[in-house]
Structures are given as C-alpha cells and as structure tokens.
Design a protein around this motif. Structure first.
Motif, short mmCIF file in Angstrom:
data_model
loop_
_atom_site.label_atom_id
_atom_site.label_comp_id
_atom_site.label_asym_id
_atom_site.label_seq_id
_atom_site.Cartn_x
_atom_site.Cartn_y
_atom_site.Cartn_z
N SER A 133 7.98 -44.79 32.46
CA SER A 133 8.95 -45.84 32.03
C SER A 133 8.51 -45.91 30.40
CB SER A 133 8.78 -47.20 32.58
OG SER A 133 7.61 -47.47 32.46
N GLY A 134 7.55 -45.42 29.99
CA GLY A 134 7.05 -45.43 28.56
C GLY A 134 6.00 -46.46 28.46
N ARG A 135 5.27 -47.05 29.55
CA ARG A 135 4.42 -47.83 29.52
C ARG A 135 2.94 -47.14 29.26
NH1 ARG A 135 0.86 -50.37 33.24
NH2 ARG A 135 -0.20 -52.29 32.74
N LYS A 136 2.22 -47.49 28.20
CA LYS A 136 0.82 -46.78 28.01
C LYS A 136 -0.24 -47.49 28.37
CE LYS A 136 3.16 -44.19 24.20
NZ LYS A 136 4.54 -44.74 24.55
N THR A 137 -1.47 -47.04 28.88
CA THR A 137 -2.53 -47.53 29.41
C THR A 137 -3.79 -46.80 28.69
OG1 THR A 137 -1.32 -48.51 31.31
CG2 THR A 137 -3.90 -48.84 31.00
N ALA A 138 -4.70 -47.61 28.21
CA ALA A 138 -5.95 -46.55 27.88
C ALA A 138 -7.20 -47.12 28.29
CB ALA A 138 -5.88 -46.82 26.40
N TRP A 139 -8.15 -46.27 28.25
CA TRP A 139 -9.56 -46.57 28.71
C TRP A 139 -10.24 -45.86 27.72
CZ3 TRP A 139 -5.67 -45.43 31.94
CH2 TRP A 139 -5.37 -46.57 33.03
N ARG A 148 -13.66 -48.31 30.32
CA ARG A 148 -13.07 -49.68 30.19
C ARG A 148 -11.75 -49.76 29.45
NH1 ARG A 148 -17.32 -53.47 29.16
NH2 ARG A 148 -19.07 -53.14 30.40
N ARG A 149 -10.85 -50.84 30.10
CA ARG A 149 -9.39 -50.68 29.33
C ARG A 149 -9.67 -51.30 27.87
NH1 ARG A 149 -5.19 -51.97 32.87
NH2 ARG A 149 -3.96 -52.40 30.96
N CYS A 150 -8.80 -50.74 27.30
CA CYS A 150 -8.81 -51.19 25.76
C CYS A 150 -7.31 -51.12 25.16
CB CYS A 150 -9.86 -50.12 24.94
SG CYS A 150 -9.04 -48.46 24.58
N SER A 151 -7.18 -51.58 24.06
CA SER A 151 -5.98 -51.45 23.40
C SER A 151 -5.55 -50.36 22.40
CB SER A 151 -5.83 -52.85 22.44
OG SER A 151 -6.82 -52.80 21.33
N GLY A 152 -4.41 -50.19 22.08
CA GLY A 152 -4.26 -48.99 21.28
C GLY A 152 -4.76 -49.18 19.78
N GLU A 153 -4.97 -50.23 19.29
CA GLU A 153 -5.72 -50.78 18.17
C GLU A 153 -6.99 -49.92 17.98
OE1 GLU A 153 -6.71 -54.49 15.26
OE2 GLU A 153 -5.51 -54.85 17.14
N VAL A 154 -7.72 -50.25 19.24
CA VAL A 154 -8.98 -49.85 19.30
C VAL A 154 -9.33 -48.18 19.29
CG1 VAL A 154 -11.18 -49.70 20.83
CG2 VAL A 154 -10.00 -51.87 20.32
N ALA A 204 -15.97 -54.00 19.43
CA ALA A 204 -15.07 -54.06 20.50
C ALA A 204 -15.58 -54.46 21.89
CB ALA A 204 -14.11 -52.74 20.67
N GLY A 205 -16.96 -54.42 22.01
CA GLY A 205 -17.61 -54.85 23.33
C GLY A 205 -17.52 -53.92 24.16
N LEU A 206 -17.46 -52.47 23.85
CA LEU A 206 -17.42 -51.24 24.90
C LEU A 206 -18.65 -50.54 24.80
CD1 LEU A 206 -13.83 -50.11 23.65
CD2 LEU A 206 -14.30 -51.23 25.60
N PRO A 207 -18.79 -49.91 26.09
CA PRO A 207 -20.39 -49.21 26.21
C PRO A 207 -20.08 -48.07 25.39
CG PRO A 207 -18.80 -48.87 28.13
CD PRO A 207 -18.05 -50.01 27.39
N GLY A 208 -21.43 -47.72 24.75
CA GLY A 208 -21.49 -46.57 23.87
C GLY A 208 -22.42 -45.50 24.57
N GLY A 209 -23.03 -44.73 23.85
CA GLY A 209 -23.67 -43.68 24.33
C GLY A 209 -23.61 -42.29 23.57
N ASP A 210 -24.01 -41.42 23.97
CA ASP A 210 -23.96 -39.96 23.11
C ASP A 210 -22.67 -39.27 23.55
OD1 ASP A 210 -24.74 -39.11 25.55
OD2 ASP A 210 -26.48 -38.00 24.87
N GLU A 211 -22.04 -39.90 24.68
CA GLU A 211 -20.74 -39.10 24.85
C GLU A 211 -19.62 -40.36 25.00
OE1 GLU A 211 -19.70 -36.14 28.63
OE2 GLU A 211 -19.74 -38.42 29.39
N LEU A 212 -18.46 -39.95 24.43
CA LEU A 212 -17.26 -40.96 24.28
C LEU A 212 -16.00 -40.31 25.02
CD1 LEU A 212 -15.77 -43.42 23.22
CD2 LEU A 212 -15.41 -41.97 21.30
N ARG A 231 -9.32 -41.93 27.47
CA ARG A 231 -8.43 -41.60 28.57
C ARG A 231 -7.20 -42.53 28.26
NH1 ARG A 231 -8.06 -44.00 34.06
NH2 ARG A 231 -6.34 -42.87 35.23
N ARG A 232 -5.97 -41.86 28.38
CA ARG A 232 -4.82 -42.60 28.32
C ARG A 232 -3.51 -42.10 29.10
NH1 ARG A 232 -1.44 -43.68 22.47
NH2 ARG A 232 -0.77 -46.21 22.97
N VAL A 233 -2.82 -43.02 29.74
CA VAL A 233 -1.63 -42.61 30.56
C VAL A 233 -0.61 -43.07 30.02
CG1 VAL A 233 -1.22 -43.01 33.06
CG2 VAL A 233 -3.26 -42.53 32.59
N ASN A 234 0.59 -42.60 30.30
CA ASN A 234 1.99 -42.73 30.05
C ASN A 234 2.72 -42.63 31.25
OD1 ASN A 234 4.08 -43.60 28.33
ND2 ASN A 234 4.37 -41.61 27.33
N ASP A 235 3.60 -43.69 31.66
CA ASP A 235 4.13 -43.54 32.78
C ASP A 235 5.72 -43.21 32.40
OD1 ASP A 235 5.72 -45.86 32.35
OD2 ASP A 235 4.20 -47.21 33.62
#
Length: 547
Positions: free
Chosen positions: A100-106, A110-116, A83-91, A94-98
C-alpha cells in the motif's frame, strides 16, 4: 563502512545479499540489469526520497537491511544519542515498504522516523553522480566543504554570532519595555501620586467597615442600653435589692437560721448586679462617638474602595499595587541609562562579530585559492586542462557561519562564462569535475562510504584510466562503491560484482554475483568487446588488471 546490504522483494529483486569490503568496490553489468535498483534500495533504507512504487510485483512487502561498521568517534554516534537510540560499533538499518506504500523503519531494532534515517545517512553515505543533488552538486554544502578543506574553525564566528543575537534581544526587550512604560507615563505618575496621597494599608478596609457599622448601630442600641442601666442603678434593682437585704437582716436576730441562706443569696446578687452595672456602663462608654468621626471614616472607606475599583484590585492589594507602579516608574527613570548600556554592548558585540567574520572570510578566500589550484591540477590528467574551476565567495546575509556564500563554478573553455557545476558542464565533463573535486576534498567526510553512480559516463581510454586511478586513491583507507561501464575503472576495483537480469517462471529478476579472478577477466573482456568475448578481449582485460 557499509558491510552488508540485504534486499527482499524490491522491484525486480526477490532476494539479494551483498557483503561489501573496504577499498574500491565495483558493480558492472548490462544497461538495465538492475544496478540502479541497488542504489534505489540503499537510498530507501537510508530514508532518501525516491521511487514511489518499490515493492516487487506480487509481493506483500519489500524490505532492505543495511549493516554499517562504526568506528569510535563516528558522527553517527551523536545522531543516535540525540534520537535516544542504542549505539555500538555496529549499526543495523531496516526499512519495510508494504504494497500500500506504507513505510516502517528500525535502527538497531528500535522503531524510528524517516527523519532520523536521513540524519544518519548524512553521516554514513555520500552519493555522487550526474543527477546527484545531495552531494557535491548541492550548493548549500559548498561552504561547509570549503571550510573542511581549509581546516577552518567556525567556532569563533558562531560564538560571536550568539553573543550578538543575545545583545540584540536585550536591546529590543529593553526598548519595548521602555516604549510600553512611556505610553502610560502620565497615568503612572498620577496613579502613584493618588495612591501615595491616600496611603491605603492592608486590612484597613475591614477595620474601617467594622468601625462604620459599629457607629451606625450605636445610636439605635444606646437608648435600650441606657434604660437597662437605669433599671439596674440606685433607683431600680440596686435600691430594691438593698432595701430587701436590710429588712431581712433586721429580722434575722429573731430567726437567724431560717434567713441565713436567702440573705447570703441576696449578697451574691448584689455583687453580680454590680458587675452587670460595670459592664453596661463600659458598653455605654463605647457607644459614645463623634458624628464627625463617622463621616471621616465613611469618606476614607469610600475613597479606598473607589480607588480599588478604578485599578481593578482588591482594597487590601492597593499598597502592593502602588509598589508595582513605583517600580515601573523607576524602570522608566532608569530605562534610558540601561538602554544606552545595552546599546553599547550591542555595538561591541557587532564589532567583535564583524572582526571574526572578516577573519573567516579572509581565510576562506585563501582556502578557495588553494582548492581551485588543487582541482585544476586534477583536471589535467582527466583531459580537461582547458577547463577552469573557481570557488566563488559572494556576500551573504550575516549568520552563525559568517557572511559568505560559497559556490563551486566551472567554465569548460577559457573565456567561456562560468556557472554552477550542473548547469555548465556536460554529462562526461560533470563527472570529471565531480571526481576531481572529490579527490581534493578527500578526508572531509571521514568514515563515509562514497558511492559514484556512472561517474565515468562519456569518457574512455586514458581519461577513463585516470578516473579509475583516482577512484582507487579515494578508496585507499576507506570505502568506495562505483557503478561503472568502463573497463578501465572496473579493473581498478579491489572487489568486483556483476549485476545481471534473468527470467524465471515468466518473472524478470536481477541478481548480483561476486566475481572470482577468472570470471572477472571475462566480465572486463565483455566490457571491452561487447557480447562476443574474444581472446584479444581477454588479453586486454588481463592487461588492464595487471597495470
């Protein structure tokens, strides 16, 4: 391993911070206290599909943050890399739901999709419960679980399948090309013969057109050029200039100085006149042509242009076009032999795949027998010694994973018809089947946090104790989270949290409290005795904790 879970303004949780530990983590509390909300919140940050309305009433948005520790080689690293996201020994998820029902994830900021998120969750968490369709109850994963249990390597079958698919594609492409060429074989042979007979050359069209124009204009200009040549010749300008020169040279002895310049000029004129006569004569010679030659040139020019129009190419491209048609004919002539070679390669690839798939099927059958015996051995302590567990292998459409469909089936009593886990077993029976199966499959999902949602429902006494012991065994060297109403299971926990509801300023909120040893005794006593905690209940709790 799930290290922490922070929940803000989700359902009836205003703010909650949980720090989980390795081993068996138990969550207890009254029905409706909010234990399921914790799982809903964890599922939300993992991208699972769940409740539509999650934001706490009156809040602008809800937020969940989950932190996982990743060991080297954990499969989540591969998902992050793809997915081209940074790695490491800690993952950090974070996901936010406003509201209105809109969901945003990190993921790791880094922003990412629900599929990831869902792809990561498959490597991080397993949820097992009576309504679970993501874990052991999902038949789509049974084949993978059996392969992992048996330590089976599917690589040979996958490689044979890829070779088989490539061989099939090669035969199909060759056959299609051959069929296409066969449809126009007569046209190709006629066209090649026609082109070879004419044999047009690049640049020939322009050369023929130039020659034709020159011949067509030759008759018109020849008369003028011939008359000009006559005026320059012995009866014209040449004779006049020669006579004038002789007269001047005859009288030059009387006045040589005065006539020297004009005599020299006339001499130069005679030289230039001679060159002019030579040039005009060469022109006349070039204008000579055979009328039959013009006819031949025109016929060929028209033939070349007609053939170019017929095939929709430029006249200069006819030679290259002929080569293309000859190549297609050659492919037709060689196609049958090539097709037979590719069919032979396909047959060999099919034989290799069939052999690899058959070997895998045999290994799966052997592994299925071992798994069945292992699960049956686990069912006896869970008071299900009369139940029958069977791993069924049935033919499936051939593919990269072989030719087997795998399904875990159960029969709750001897002689009763067997069927899928979630269709045959009752709630309590299903829980025990799932636990027995998971105990046998321990190690399949290395590094995965296992969550059991009231998997002990409907059981008690010695059976509940057996459930607790197996959950503790599963947690040894890993991490298990269990939501339970059973004191026997709760007593097996290495870490214990109590979930409870409270009312603050007219709002119902859920809280989670880590329990110290004394508080833990009281909580297990409550689970034993109910609302009124007696000394006997506390004694029973202490006994459970010391077993």
């Amino acid at each position: 391993m799930l290290r922490s879970l922070d929940i803000h303004d989700m359902l009836i949780i205003d703010r909650l911070e949980l720090n989980f530990q390795p081993g068996l983590n138990v969550l207890t509390g009254e029905t409706g206290a909010g234990k399921s909300i914790l799982l809903d919140s964890l599922g939300f940050v993992l991208g699972w599909r769940g409740r539509a309305a999650l934001v706490r009433q009156g809040a602008e948005q809800g937020e969940v943050v989950a932190v996982f520790d990743l060991a080297a080689g954990h499969p989540a690293h591969e998902v992050l890399a793809q997915a081209g996201l940074p790695g490491g020994d800690e993952l950090i998820l974070r996901r936010v739901n406003d509201a209105s029902g809109r969901k945003t994830a990190w993921v790791n900021d880094r922003r990412c999709s629900g599929e990831v998120l869902r792809a990561l969750s498959d490597t991080l968490v397993e949820l097992h419960g009576q309504q679970d369709d993501r874990g052991l109850l999902n038949p789509r994963g049974h084949r993978t679980m059996l392969d992992a249990f048996g330590g089976l390597d599917v690589a040979a079958v996958r490689g044979a399948w890829r070779t088989l698919q490539r061989a099939r594609a090669a035969v199909d492409e060759t056959q299609a090309a051959l069929d296409s060429v066969r449809e126009e074989e007569d046209f190709l042979r006629h066209s090649v013969q026609e082109l070879d007979s004419l044999a047009p050359a690049p640049g020939e069209d322009a050369d023929l057109d130039t020659a034709r124009r020159r011949m067509q204009g030759a008759e018109r200009i020849r008369g003028d050029v011939d008359r000009a040549f006559a005026l320059l010749g012995g009866d014209g300008a040449e004779a006049a200039l020669g006579q004038a020169l002789r007269w001047l040279e005859g009288v030059a002895q009387d006045d040589a100085a005065a006539l020297e310049t004009p005599i020299a000029a006339l001499g130069r004129a005679m030289v230039e006149l001679g060159e002019a006569q030579d040039g005009v004569q060469r022109c006349l010679e070039g204008l000579d042509f055979n009328p039959a030659e013009l006819e031949q040139i025109e016929e060929r020019l028209f033939a070349v242009r007609a053939l170019a129009r017929k095939h929709g190419v430029l006249p200069d491209d006819l030679a290259g076009f002929a080569e293309t048609l000859r190549a297609r004919l050659a492919a037709l002539d060689a196609g049958e032999s090539d097709l037979e070679d590719k069919r032979a390669a396909l047959a060999a690839a099919q034989t290799a795949y069939d052999a690899a798939a058959a070997a895998l099927s045999a290994a799966r059958a052997e592994a299925a027998g071992r798994l069945d015996r292992a699960v049956m051995a686990e069912l006896a302590p869970l008071k299900m010694e009369r139940a029958v567990f069977e791993t069924r292998l049935t033919p499936a459409e051939p593919g990269p994973e072989g030719v087997d469909a795998v399904a875990f089936t159960v029969a709750t009593n001897p002689g009763a018809p067997a069927g899928p886990l979630d269709k045959i077993a009752s709630g309590g029976e299903l829980s025990r089947f799932l636990l027995a199966l998971k105990v046998c499959l321990t190690g399949v999902g290395s590094g995965v946090t296992m969550i059991f949602d009231e998997i002990d429902r409907g059981v008690g006494g010695a059976t509940a104790d057996a459930v607790g012991r197996r959950l503790a065994a599963l947690a040894d060297g890993g991490q298990v989270l269990v939501v339970t109403h059973s004191p026997q299971v709760a007593a097996r926990g290495a870490h214990h949290w109590r979930v409870e509801k409270r009312v603050s300023e007219g709002l119902t909120l859920s809280t989670v409290t880590p329990l110290a040893p004394e508080a833990r005794i009281d909580e297990i006593a409550r689970m034993v005795a109910g609302d009124t905690i007696t000394d006997e209940a506390r004694a029973a709790a202490r006994a459970l904790l010391t077993v």
